[in-house]
Design a protein around this motif. Structure first.
Motif, PDB file in Angstrom:
ATOM      1  N   SER A  85       0.883  -1.312  -0.058  1.00  0.00           N
ATOM      2  CA  SER A  85      -0.061  -0.039  -0.048  1.00  0.00           C
ATOM      3  C   SER A  85       0.830   1.393  -0.121  1.00  0.00           C
ATOM      4  O   SER A  85       2.054   1.077   0.058  1.00  0.00           O
ATOM      5  N   ARG A  86       0.166   2.501  -0.267  1.00  0.00           N
ATOM      6  CA  ARG A  86       0.876   3.529  -0.272  1.00  0.00           C
ATOM      7  C   ARG A  86       1.698   3.648   0.998  1.00  0.00           C
ATOM      8  O   ARG A  86       1.350   3.495   2.329  1.00  0.00           O
ATOM      9  N   PRO A  88       3.481   5.816   4.196  1.00  0.00           N
ATOM     10  CA  PRO A  88       3.072   7.001   5.262  1.00  0.00           C
ATOM     11  C   PRO A  88       3.574   8.366   4.536  1.00  0.00           C
ATOM     12  O   PRO A  88       2.598   9.230   4.248  1.00  0.00           O
ATOM     13  N   VAL A  91       1.237   9.195   1.555  1.00  0.00           N
ATOM     14  CA  VAL A  91      -0.342   9.618   1.764  1.00  0.00           C
ATOM     15  C   VAL A  91      -0.407  11.077   2.681  1.00  0.00           C
ATOM     16  O   VAL A  91      -1.116  11.552   2.576  1.00  0.00           O
ATOM     17  N   ARG A  92       0.715  11.470   3.482  1.00  0.00           N
ATOM     18  CA  ARG A  92       0.880  12.869   4.101  1.00  0.00           C
ATOM     19  C   ARG A  92       1.094  13.878   2.997  1.00  0.00           C
ATOM     20  O   ARG A  92       0.336  14.913   2.927  1.00  0.00           O
ATOM     21  N   LYS A  95      -2.979  13.321   0.583  1.00  0.00           N
ATOM     22  CA  LYS A  95      -4.080  13.363   0.734  1.00  0.00           C
ATOM     23  C   LYS A  95      -4.739  14.842   1.086  1.00  0.00           C
ATOM     24  O   LYS A  95      -5.895  14.885   0.735  1.00  0.00           O
ATOM     25  N   ASP A 100      -9.647  11.436  -0.479  1.00  0.00           N
ATOM     26  CA  ASP A 100      -9.827   9.947  -0.480  1.00  0.00           C
ATOM     27  C   ASP A 100     -10.060   9.584  -1.888  1.00  0.00           C
ATOM     28  O   ASP A 100     -10.905   8.644  -2.038  1.00  0.00           O
ATOM     29  N   THR A 104      -5.595   7.861  -4.096  1.00  0.00           N
ATOM     30  CA  THR A 104      -5.267   7.689  -2.928  1.00  0.00           C
ATOM     31  C   THR A 104      -5.836   6.881  -1.965  1.00  0.00           C
ATOM     32  O   THR A 104      -5.384   6.302  -1.098  1.00  0.00           O
ATOM     33  N   GLU A 106      -7.745   2.993  -0.572  1.00  0.00           N
ATOM     34  CA  GLU A 106      -7.137   2.074  -0.587  1.00  0.00           C
ATOM     35  C   GLU A 106      -8.253   0.831  -0.212  1.00  0.00           C
ATOM     36  O   GLU A 106      -9.239   1.293   0.204  1.00  0.00           O
ATOM     37  N   TRP A 110     -11.018   1.728  -2.168  1.00  0.00           N
ATOM     38  CA  TRP A 110     -10.656   2.206  -3.779  1.00  0.00           C
ATOM     39  C   TRP A 110     -11.226   1.181  -4.611  1.00  0.00           C
ATOM     40  O   TRP A 110     -11.641   1.788  -5.846  1.00  0.00           O
ATOM     41  N   LEU A 205       1.332   7.619  10.775  1.00  0.00           N
ATOM     42  CA  LEU A 205       0.417   8.529  10.149  1.00  0.00           C
ATOM     43  C   LEU A 205      -0.299   9.094  11.347  1.00  0.00           C
ATOM     44  O   LEU A 205      -0.885  10.001  11.139  1.00  0.00           O
ATOM     45  N   ASP A 212       2.149  18.730   8.590  1.00  0.00           N
ATOM     46  CA  ASP A 212       0.984  17.994   8.512  1.00  0.00           C
ATOM     47  C   ASP A 212      -0.228  19.341   8.809  1.00  0.00           C
ATOM     48  O   ASP A 212      -1.191  19.164   8.505  1.00  0.00           O
TER      49      ASP A 212
END
Length: 459
Positions: A85-86, A88, A91-92, A95, A100, A104, A106, A110, A205, A212
């Motif tokens: 999967s992607r 962290p 994703v940061r 996203k 979503d 991006t 899952e 997805w 995450l 973030d």
């Protein structure tokens, strides 16, 4: 096309060797490499990354694998893709802009999105959007005619054009009023928040990094902007008896073929953001690099212009075979997405090497497309590679990824880029006004390090 065939394409004249960043020294230390990644990830790879099949390095108790063989790539992205999967860090970075959306998401989320969106991106559905693409390209050519007496920034022109295409194909309205705001969002995020920090890579995450916090504030403003665009499109209405006129119609009417579920407003907003940003920015980048390469290679430019002018400007994608080959070769040398990173959800074995949970697996189209075992003259611009009648090995050429998560808009992007490049080069002779080479910078996408000025001469 087999790998052997890809390496044995006959070369009839000395090919262009376009510029690329110097390769990293084998003595580059870990912290030096991490600092360089924030500026240009492409420049952190040394010569062995272009020669070896699999490279394994350790970092903070985890292993990172760089895969350069079609078999190992197939294993990770197709045969055992559910184990990966992607990361962290990805994703940061992604996203806050894409939410979503299908790029991006899952797992089951997805799969639902992919099934629901698929009918909107079939070749037949894309055909209905071609008039939007042609109209925006023609409008850009008219503006370029007016500016052709002086230096022209073709990178900015391509960004404006693809943004206009994104607006028209998504909402059936131009981006004159909203384009500047949208570009501001893209530039703000790209320069301030899209560059991964070391904390993005090492923190779980659930633990927000300083970046973030800024990304969350950005997302609130960004989602309000996308909601405003959607509200404006809805206010324009739709004739219930008319066929869909744009992607918003197609996506709004889409239903999951298994469950019958439609997108919620929030989900639709994330899909709209994904399609506008992923499509607009990557296609603009590909078109810029194509025009840059053609300016460096006048003979190839004239061959493309002859093909484009033979159709008298008609939008007939099927006959633009050489133009498509130039686009394909451009995306080989300058892939819009230069890196695919995946984290292992469980143990695995790749090319005889043991992978543990949370290890990182990297598939880099930049490295793969220039790998010395896979391509003849890998650093040369040779569109003829894609004129042999057989495509290259699909696990050695990944401009849109591969497998279940291949880019859903790949056909849309190829049609848009091929038609636009043919019309622009058919209308103008393109020359560079500067001698200094333009170098690629890898930060999310493969961007030029600056915007060179061009001279365009009407044909």
């Amino acid at each position: 096309m087999s790998i052997a065939e890809a390496r044995d394409i006959p070369i009839l004249r000395q090919p262009l060797m376009p510029p690329s960043p110097p390769r990293a020294s084998p003595d580059m230390g870990l912290f030096e490499r991490m600092a360089a990644m924030r500026k240009n990830a492409i420049a952190t790879w040394g010569q062995r990354s272009y020669e070896e099949d699999v490279i394994k390095v350790g970092f903070l108790g985890r292993s990172t694998f760089i895969l350069n063989t079609p078999d190992s790539i197939r294993h990770v992205l197709v045969d055992n893709y559910e184990n990966y999967s992607r990361t962290p860090a990805a994703v940061r970075v992604l996203k806050p802009m894409l939410g979503d959306g299908v790029l991006t998401a899952e797992g089951r989320n997805w799969k639902h999105q992919r099934r629901t969106l698929a009918p909107a991106f079939t070749p037949r559905a894309v055909d209905t959007l071609v008039p939007h693409m042609v109209a925006a390209t023609d409008a850009t050519i008219a503006k370029l005619h007016a500016a052709s007496t002086g230096p022209v920034d073709l990178r900015e022109a391509m960004q404006r054009m693809t943004l206009e295409i994104a607006g028209r194909t998504m909402f059936s309205f131009g981006m004159d009023r909203h384009g500047a705001a949208l570009r501001d969002f893209v530039m703000e995020y790209g320069t301030r928040l899209a560059r991964p920090h070391v904390l993005d890579m090492v923190l779980p995450l659930g633990w927000p990094s300083p970046q973030d916090i800024s990304r969350r504030f950005f997302r609130k403003r960004w989602t309000r902007f996308v909601a405003m665009l959607m509200a404006e499109r809805r206010a324009a209405g739709k004739n219930a008896d008319a066929p869909p006129r744009d992607l918003f119609d197609l996506m709004g009417a889409a239903r999951d073929p298994e469950t019958g579920a439609a997108f919620s407003d929030e989900q639709l907003g994330d899909e709209v953001a994904t399609m506008i940003l992923a499509g607009h920015e990557t296609t603009a980048t590909a078109l810029f690099w194509a025009l840059y390469l053609l300016a460096l290679d006048p003979a190839t430019q004239e061959e493309l212009a002859s093909e484009a002018m033979a159709g008298n400007g008609a939008a007939q994608i099927e006959r633009l075979k050489f133009t498509r080959a130039v686009i394909d070769e451009t995306m080989r040398l300058y892939p819009p997405v230069f890196l695919i990173a995946r984290g292992a959800n469980g143990p695995d074995v790749i090319a005889g090497l043991r992978v543990r949970k949370n290890d990182i697996v990297l598939v880099s189209p930049w490295l793969l497309h220039r790998h010395e075992k896979l391509w003849r003259d890998p650093n040369a611009f040779i569109p003829a590679r894609f004129m042999q009648g057989n495509p290259p090995d699909r696990f050695a050429y990944l401009p849109f990824g591969v497998g279940a998560r291949i880019c859903i808009g790949a056909h849309f992007a190829l049609v848009e880029a091929t038609l636009a490049l043919a019309k622009i080069v058919g209308a103008f002779r393109v020359e560079l006004l500067e001698q200094e080479p333009v170098l690629p910078v890898g930060v999310v996408t493969t961007q030029p390090d600056r915007s060179p000025m061009f001279r365009i001469t009407p044909r």
